[in-house]
Structures are given as C-alpha cells and as structure tokens.
Design a protein around this motif. Structure first.
Motif, PDB file in Angstrom:
ATOM      1  N   SER A 130       0.822  -1.208   0.000  1.00  0.00           N
ATOM      2  CA  SER A 130       0.000   0.000   0.000  1.00  0.00           C
ATOM      3  C   SER A 130       0.854   1.255   0.000  1.00  0.00           C
ATOM      4  O   SER A 130       0.385   2.327  -0.330  1.00  0.00           O
ATOM      5  CB  SER A 130      -0.953  -0.011   1.199  1.00  0.00           C
ATOM      6  OG  SER A 130      -0.226  -0.232   2.385  1.00  0.00           O
TER       7      SER A 130
ATOM      8  N   PRO B 102       2.627   3.727  -4.752  1.00  0.00           N
ATOM      9  CA  PRO B 102       1.510   4.276  -5.533  1.00  0.00           C
ATOM     10  C   PRO B 102       1.320   3.489  -6.830  1.00  0.00           C
ATOM     11  O   PRO B 102       2.286   3.001  -7.414  1.00  0.00           O
ATOM     12  CB  PRO B 102       1.965   5.709  -5.836  1.00  0.00           C
ATOM     13  CG  PRO B 102       3.435   5.701  -5.668  1.00  0.00           C
ATOM     14  CD  PRO B 102       3.762   4.636  -4.684  1.00  0.00           C
ATOM     15  N   ASN B 103       0.073   3.385  -7.270  1.00  0.00           N
ATOM     16  CA  ASN B 103      -0.233   2.728  -8.561  1.00  0.00           C
ATOM     17  C   ASN B 103       0.323   1.327  -8.676  1.00  0.00           C
ATOM     18  O   ASN B 103       0.792   0.917  -9.725  1.00  0.00           O
ATOM     19  CB  ASN B 103       0.321   3.546  -9.737  1.00  0.00           C
ATOM     20  CG  ASN B 103      -0.273   4.922  -9.779  1.00  0.00           C
ATOM     21  OD1 ASN B 103      -1.404   5.131  -9.343  1.00  0.00           O
ATOM     22  ND2 ASN B 103       0.494   5.873 -10.270  1.00  0.00           N
ATOM     23  N   VAL B 104       0.280   0.592  -7.575  1.00  0.00           N
ATOM     24  CA  VAL B 104       0.941  -0.698  -7.623  1.00  0.00           C
ATOM     25  C   VAL B 104       0.199  -1.698  -8.507  1.00  0.00           C
ATOM     26  O   VAL B 104       0.799  -2.548  -9.158  1.00  0.00           O
ATOM     27  CB  VAL B 104       1.148  -1.248  -6.186  1.00  0.00           C
ATOM     28  CG1 VAL B 104      -0.160  -1.677  -5.576  1.00  0.00           C
ATOM     29  CG2 VAL B 104       2.136  -2.378  -6.178  1.00  0.00           C
ATOM     30  N   GLU B 105      -1.135  -1.560  -8.570  1.00  0.00           N
ATOM     31  CA  GLU B 105      -1.897  -2.486  -9.418  1.00  0.00           C
ATOM     32  C   GLU B 105      -1.490  -2.320 -10.871  1.00  0.00           C
ATOM     33  O   GLU B 105      -1.269  -3.281 -11.608  1.00  0.00           O
ATOM     34  CB  GLU B 105      -3.405  -2.199  -9.275  1.00  0.00           C
ATOM     35  CG  GLU B 105      -3.973  -2.515  -7.905  1.00  0.00           C
ATOM     36  CD  GLU B 105      -4.239  -3.997  -7.734  1.00  0.00           C
ATOM     37  OE1 GLU B 105      -4.516  -4.405  -6.588  1.00  0.00           O
ATOM     38  OE2 GLU B 105      -4.166  -4.740  -8.730  1.00  0.00           O
ATOM     39  N   GLU B 106      -1.375  -1.052 -11.259  1.00  0.00           N
ATOM     40  CA  GLU B 106      -0.991  -0.755 -12.639  1.00  0.00           C
ATOM     41  C   GLU B 106       0.385  -1.319 -12.946  1.00  0.00           C
ATOM     42  O   GLU B 106       0.635  -1.898 -14.002  1.00  0.00           O
ATOM     43  CB  GLU B 106      -0.960   0.763 -12.767  1.00  0.00           C
ATOM     44  CG  GLU B 106      -1.254   1.304 -14.130  1.00  0.00           C
ATOM     45  CD  GLU B 106      -1.073   2.816 -14.110  1.00  0.00           C
ATOM     46  OE1 GLU B 106      -1.838   3.483 -13.388  1.00  0.00           O
ATOM     47  OE2 GLU B 106      -0.131   3.292 -14.778  1.00  0.00           O
ATOM     48  N   LEU B 107       1.258  -1.154 -11.980  1.00  0.00           N
ATOM     49  CA  LEU B 107       2.627  -1.624 -12.158  1.00  0.00           C
ATOM     50  C   LEU B 107       2.639  -3.128 -12.370  1.00  0.00           C
ATOM     51  O   LEU B 107       3.354  -3.644 -13.232  1.00  0.00           O
ATOM     52  CB  LEU B 107       3.455  -1.238 -10.930  1.00  0.00           C
ATOM     53  CG  LEU B 107       4.975  -1.355 -11.055  1.00  0.00           C
ATOM     54  CD1 LEU B 107       5.488  -0.461 -12.151  1.00  0.00           C
ATOM     55  CD2 LEU B 107       5.622  -1.012  -9.724  1.00  0.00           C
TER      56      LEU B 107
ATOM     57  N   GLN C  83       0.208  -4.996 -13.467  1.00  0.00           N
ATOM     58  CA  GLN C  83      -0.376  -5.294 -14.776  1.00  0.00           C
ATOM     59  C   GLN C  83       0.649  -5.126 -15.881  1.00  0.00           C
ATOM     60  O   GLN C  83       0.829  -5.980 -16.742  1.00  0.00           O
ATOM     61  CB  GLN C  83      -1.521  -4.294 -15.048  1.00  0.00           C
ATOM     62  CG  GLN C  83      -2.877  -4.774 -14.640  1.00  0.00           C
ATOM     63  CD  GLN C  83      -3.458  -5.727 -15.671  1.00  0.00           C
ATOM     64  OE1 GLN C  83      -2.726  -6.281 -16.486  1.00  0.00           O
ATOM     65  NE2 GLN C  83      -4.748  -5.910 -15.621  1.00  0.00           N
ATOM     66  N   GLU C  84       1.316  -3.986 -15.824  1.00  0.00           N
ATOM     67  CA  GLU C  84       2.247  -3.640 -16.888  1.00  0.00           C
ATOM     68  C   GLU C  84       3.436  -4.589 -16.942  1.00  0.00           C
ATOM     69  O   GLU C  84       3.899  -4.979 -18.000  1.00  0.00           O
ATOM     70  CB  GLU C  84       2.738  -2.231 -16.599  1.00  0.00           C
ATOM     71  CG  GLU C  84       3.210  -1.457 -17.776  1.00  0.00           C
ATOM     72  CD  GLU C  84       3.809  -0.139 -17.307  1.00  0.00           C
ATOM     73  OE1 GLU C  84       3.112   0.596 -16.576  1.00  0.00           O
ATOM     74  OE2 GLU C  84       4.962   0.128 -17.639  1.00  0.00           O
TER      75      GLU C  84
ATOM     76  N   HIS D 161       9.255   2.785  -9.823  1.00  0.00           N
ATOM     77  CA  HIS D 161       8.498   2.303 -10.991  1.00  0.00           C
ATOM     78  C   HIS D 161       9.402   2.018 -12.177  1.00  0.00           C
ATOM     79  O   HIS D 161       9.291   0.974 -12.822  1.00  0.00           O
ATOM     80  CB  HIS D 161       7.438   3.321 -11.403  1.00  0.00           C
ATOM     81  CG  HIS D 161       6.246   3.295 -10.503  1.00  0.00           C
ATOM     82  ND1 HIS D 161       6.245   3.843  -9.260  1.00  0.00           N
ATOM     83  CD2 HIS D 161       5.029   2.747 -10.676  1.00  0.00           C
ATOM     84  CE1 HIS D 161       5.076   3.648  -8.692  1.00  0.00           C
ATOM     85  NE2 HIS D 161       4.314   2.985  -9.530  1.00  0.00           N
TER      86      HIS D 161
ATOM     87  N   ARG E 103      10.150  -1.468 -13.984  1.00  0.00           N
ATOM     88  CA  ARG E 103       9.827  -1.609 -15.414  1.00  0.00           C
ATOM     89  C   ARG E 103      11.016  -2.142 -16.189  1.00  0.00           C
ATOM     90  O   ARG E 103      10.864  -2.957 -17.090  1.00  0.00           O
ATOM     91  CB  ARG E 103       9.398  -0.259 -15.987  1.00  0.00           C
ATOM     92  CG  ARG E 103       7.949  -0.002 -15.778  1.00  0.00           C
ATOM     93  CD  ARG E 103       7.420   1.092 -16.676  1.00  0.00           C
ATOM     94  NE  ARG E 103       6.275   1.672 -16.027  1.00  0.00           N
ATOM     95  CZ  ARG E 103       6.263   2.858 -15.428  1.00  0.00           C
ATOM     96  NH1 ARG E 103       7.339   3.610 -15.449  1.00  0.00           N
ATOM     97  NH2 ARG E 103       5.181   3.274 -14.824  1.00  0.00           N
TER      98      ARG E 103
END
Lengths: 194, 455
Positions: A9, A12-17, A19-20, A81, A85
């Motif tokens: 938690s 930030p934006n961990v779900e997106e990360l 997914q990507e 991030h 990536r």
C-alpha cells in the motif's frame, strides 16, 4: 519494514505496475525491499552511485553500461516504478500467454529483450551499431588484455559476419538475425522464483 | 516443628541433587556411548525436526495472527533468495551462448551474444545480493530471535517473548552444561587416549587404535555441539598420502570432517591448552605442527608437507586454502601454496544450514572463546559435507589455475558463490583488480590460447 500488505500500500499505482510488468505481488514487495536497501539515503530514488556500491556490479566489465540502462537520457535518478519496469524486461516469457496480435507486445518478449540488448551496444540510439560503438563494448570487456589492432580486427570480423546490407553497421534486424538461434529467453532472463 | 521442616528440606534437596546427577550421567552415557562406537540413535535428527516444526509454528502463527486482513494474497516464503542463478562458469555459459554459430569456432572469436553473459550477471547482482530469505522480513526477525543466540532482543509480542524466554532457559541451562561436559570429556579423552597409544611401538595396532581414539573424541565433540552431519559421496573420501582441501567457515570444520575419517592436521603450534592437545595428538600419529618462525619460510613449509604426503602410510593432510574463515555463502580465493605440494587433492565442500544460526566465525568481531560459547548455546548445527572426486594438476597448469579449478568445483557442489577476491581482502575495497580478472578470463576465450599482448 512493514508487513507485506502495508508495503504494497506504500507503493503508488501498484496495481498498474503489476499489470504492466507481470510481476506478482510477492515479487514487487521483494523488489521494493531491495530498492530500499540500495537507497541508503532514503531519498526514494536511486542514483548511479547507489548501483556502484554493489560489489559484484563494480566487478563487471560492462557494469557502467548496465547501470546506464536504468537511467533515461538526461535523467539522474531512477524511481521505483522505472526500476521495476526495466527489470520486467528480463522476466522469463509467459508461456501460457496466447499470441494476440491486437495486444501490445509484452515487455518481456524475445523482441523486447533483444531490443534491450541492442541498446547496450547502440549507445547513441540511432538504430545502428556502428564500428566505433562495437569497439567501445569490446574495449570494456577486454581492456588491457589485447592490443588496439586485435580489437579492431575482432570488430571488423564481427561486422562482416552480421552486416547484410553492407553499410558497415549492424541494424536491429541484422542483430536479430545473427542471434536468431540463441535461446534468448533462457539466456537473457532473470529467473524469479515464484 | 521447625527442626523437622529443616530436616525435611535438606532431604528433599539432597534427593533432588542425586536425581539431577543420575539424570545427568544417564544423558551423558546415552550420548557418549553410541558416539564412541559411531552409532546413532537417531535422536538428533528427530530433535531437529521437532525443533524446526515448533519454531516455525511459533514464528508464523504469531506473525500471521497480527497481519491486517487484506484482499491481496500473502506471498509465499522464498527459500533461496529472489532469483535462481545459473551455476556455470564464464566459459560454460559463453559456450552455450555461442552454440548457435554454424561455422566451427576456434577459441579465438567474439560473438555478439558474449555480452549477454555479463549483462545478466550484472542485473542479477542488482536484484539480489543475498542468499537466504526463508521468510518475509518481519517473520525473519521473529525467526532470528528464536533461533540465534546473539540477537538483540526486540519486543514484538508477548507470546513471542515467552517462547523466546523459554528458549533461552533451555539453551543456557539445559543444553549448555550438557555440551560443555561433553566437550571436556571429549578433549580429555583425546589427550589421555593419544598419550596412552603413544606408548605402543609403531605398528598397525597402534595406527588402528590411534584412529579409534581420534574418531571417538571427535564424535563426542560433535555431539557436544548437537551437530547433525550428512556426508555425501562417501566413495570419494580422502585416502592416505593425499591432501584434503575444504572451504573454511569456522574452527568447527575440523570436528565436522574428522567425524568421518582421520586426518593429519596442519597448523601453528600453540602454547597452553591447545599446545597440550597438539603435543599429545602427535604422539599417536603424525600431524604437522609448525613453529611460528617456520611458517614464514614457504619452502620449509612446502617441503615438510611434501615429505608427509610422500610417506604413503600417513593420513591425508587437512588444509583450508582460503586462509581464513569465510561466511558460508561463498568461497574465496584459494592460496596456491597448498597446491604446489603435489600429490592428489581431495576437495570437500562444507555447507552449514543457515536456519539455526550463523556458524561463521567473524574473527574480527568475536574471539575463539566467545565464538565457542555462542556455538554451544545455539539450538543445533546442521551441516552437509560433499566429498568430491580427486583432482590432480594437469599438464601445463600452474598452481594458481589448479587452485581455481578446485575452488570452482567446491563452490559449485556446495551451492556457494565462486568469489574471486582474496579472503584476506574481505575488508578492503579493491575493485579494479577484479574487473581486470574478469577481463582476463574473457580475453582468453576470445583470443584463444595465444598469450595476451601487453597494452
């Protein structure tokens, strides 16, 4: 270090990360812990010196280039991030993923990995590995062990072999062709344990 | 009335003392006698299994109980760190990368894929620098608290503190006295036994008895540490007239190896208690002890060792070529001196199970007594020992290359990282040299057998 879920938690934006990149929550947490361990001054970013502190990396002949791969041109820091990536390129290919031409190329596909490897050589990002660029890599890997003439003759031979359109440089397609039989997925993957 | 009470108390006390003594001797007897004959009641392995179960249960139960409920799944623990590494050497890995080439490659060629090897090694080191990560980080804190002796106490929860307290009591008050007694018995027996055997004339009986005495003593000492040792590939055990070479983590290594065979020890002669032990050991079978002054003269050292090895009836010499204790995750550079003696080298890989604490002796941090105390108050020591097939120096190979070859074999077998730097430099930050070494290795692949030209 907080519990696993509180770690997630924090990002930030961990779900997106996820997914990507295709990393599992467990991987993300471990990478975050690793990121924090490297970020000794707790700035939330990594600088080239933080990478330089890793002993085995400093020992690596092309260590500087590897570090360079994490920093986009002009950037002096890399955040979590971007860190993830870039590492995502080296995940082994997902065998179960169906080949769907409408979906964008996954970040860890063979082509993606090859592109990354290509950039290792092609530092000025002009899409070709020139003789000079090849010489630079050779110099890093061999340094004091061989003479300049030997380096040049190796570079010549390599370009001769791979250069199909005879422009004295290796384009990405020629690079790809010359490595078509190499099991890139096996050799250019970091095998994250489940 | 009070007289009666007092009398009663004293009786109770003396009964308690007697019971304690009986219990103590029974325990000692139970442990020693099988040890002396090399038998195992299997108690230790059962003990370890139960121990692991209890401690794991304690750790996970307490930690998981405190976790917040969440929709995301709890990650499973990763036993060997974050990533799986290829174990091959640079040559092997590059060879595989180059296999696709259709024209036959003489050893002198460059391939575009060569850089991949370095690239991946570099990335791996960025991702993961550690070897063991059995639990998530906070679980690890609890686990460490329960299993390691020298851990600074953190207050985490009441339940954990109670279990920790119990653990400390058991370890310090029950296990420790038992172990000290065993160690003392073992060492005393060694001194007495070897001295007695020393009176016999040199014949086969003497050798057999001497081996027996040594074995018994080391077995008792091993029990004294609650050590569980698994030997693999016993067919490769070092033979007489050979040299046994192993990676070094702690002084206990000697006990570990000597539990399964007899070796001639090599080392500096000390005074005091060590000296007494050393002198009596020499009486029953030849060991090689050097005076401090002799150690400086490398030729003298080498020739004495050579003489020992040449007499084919002498026990194999035990040498730790790293020269110093290394933390058990890697193998550092082997000093080439041991490899110049000649004879057959029997490599052995020793790997301690890190679950129960660090067997590594950080001589900068702890002295020997402190270290032994820590070892004796830990729960258990679990070790794996692999005997590797014997190696001899090849034609045209110099001592340093041979040393490296042996080192790689040991590192590979024990699952340890094959590190290039010298153990004595473990505190220094010398990086350029090691980059050069990598370059040297790579250049010999690219340039073939030609000697590299000097720049």
């Amino acid at each position: 270090m907080g519990s696993t879920n509180s770690t997630l938690s924090k990002i930030p934006n961990v779900e997106e990360l996820m997914q990507e990149t295709g990393f599992t929550p467990a991987h993300i947490v471990r990478l975050y812990d690793r990121f924090e361990a490297l970020d000794k001054e707790k700035t939330g970013h990594l600088r080239p010196q933080d990478f330089g502190a890793i002993n085995r990396l400093a020992m690596n002949p092309i260590g500087d280039r590897i570090i360079g791969a994490f920093f986009s041109p002009g950037q002096e820091t890399v955040d979590f991030h971007s860190f993830v990536r870039i590492l995502a390129h080296f995940r082994p290919a997902d065998k179960k993923r169906p080949k769907d031409p409408s979906m964008p190329e996954p970040v860890n596909s063979r082509t993606s990995k090859l592109k990354f490897a290509f950039q290792l050589y092609d530092q000025d990002k002009d899409g070709k590995i020139s003789r000079a660029e090849l010489l630079q890599v050779l110099r890093s890997m061999l340094e004091m062990q061989v003479t300049e003439e030997q380096l040049e003759s190796i570079a010549d031979r390599t370009i001769q072999e791979a250069d199909l359109d005879k422009d004295d440089a290796i384009s990405f397609e020629e690079f790809r062709k010359s490595l078509e039989k190499v099991n890139i997925d096996h050799k250019m993957s970091i095998r994250f344990l489940r | 009335m009070t007289d009666l009470c007092e009398g009663g108390m004293e009786d109770l006390w003396s009964i308690a003392v007697v019971l304690l003594q009986v219990w103590f001797s029974v325990m000692i007897g139970f442990i020693m006698i099988p040890a002396m004959f090399g038998l195992s009641l299997g108690v230790t392995s059962v003990y370890i299994q139960i121990l692991v179960k209890i401690l794991e249960w304690a750790t996970l139960r307490i930690e998981r109980g405190h976790r917040e409920r969440s929709t995301l799944p709890v990650p499973a623990p990763l036993p060997f760190g974050l990533i799986q590494r290829e174990g091959g050497s640079m040559e092997q890995e590059m060879g595989e990368l180059r296999r696709y080439r259709t024209q036959s490659i003489s050893r002198g060629e460059f391939a575009l894929s060569d850089s991949f090897y370095f690239y991946i090694k570099g990335l791996e080191s960025i991702v993961d620098d550690q070897v063991t990560q059995r639990f998530s980080s906070e679980e690890l804190v609890s686990w460490n608290l329960l299993t390691r002796t020298n851990h600074n106490f953190h207050y985490i929860s009441l339940r954990l503190t109670i279990i920790w307290g119990l653990g400390v009591i058991i370890r310090y008050c029950v296990l420790f006295p038992l172990r000290i007694t065993l160690a003392i018995i073992g060492l005393t027996w060694l001194v007495i036994g070897t001295t007695l055997v020393g009176f016999l004339p040199n014949n086969r009986l003497k050798n057999w008895l001497s081996e027996l005495v040594h074995l018994m003593c080391y077995r008792i000492c091993a029990r004294g540490l609650s050590a569980t040792i698994q030997y693999h590939n016993k067919e490769n055990k070092p033979q007489k007239g050979g040299i046994c070479v192993a990676n070094h983590t702690s002084p206990i290594d000697i006990v570990i190896l000597a539990n399964d065979g007899c070796y001639a020890m090599v080392g500096q002669s000390h005074g005091g208690l060590m000296g007494v032990i050393q002198r009596s050991m020499v009486r029953s079978c030849p060991h090689v002890w050097f005076e401090r002054s002799e150690m400086r003269d490398r030729n003298a050292v080498t020739s004495r060792l050579r003489a020992h090895v040449a007499a084919k009836t002498n026990l194999p010499i035990l040498i730790f070529p790293e020269g110093t204790c290394i933390n058990n995750t890697s193998v550092m550079m082997f000093k080439k001196g041991s490899f110049e003696i000649g004879g057959t080298i029997y490599p052995v890989a020793i790997k301690y199970d890190p679950r129960f604490g660090d067997a590594f002796w950080n001589s900068a941090k702890y002295n020997m007594v402190n270290y032994l105390l820590r070892m004796m108050t830990s729960w258990a020591i679990v070790v794996n020992v692999w005997y590797l097939p014997p190696m001899t120096r090849r034609e045209g190979e110099d001592a340093a290359q041979f040393a490296n070859r042996v080192k790689s074999a040991i590192a590979h077998q024990g699952g340890l990282l094959d590190m290039a730097w010298d153990g004595s430099l473990k505190r220094a930050k010398v990086k350029e040299e090691f980059k050069e070494q990598q370059q040297k290795m790579y250049s010999s692949m690219v340039m073939g057998k030609k000697a590299p030209a000097n720049a």
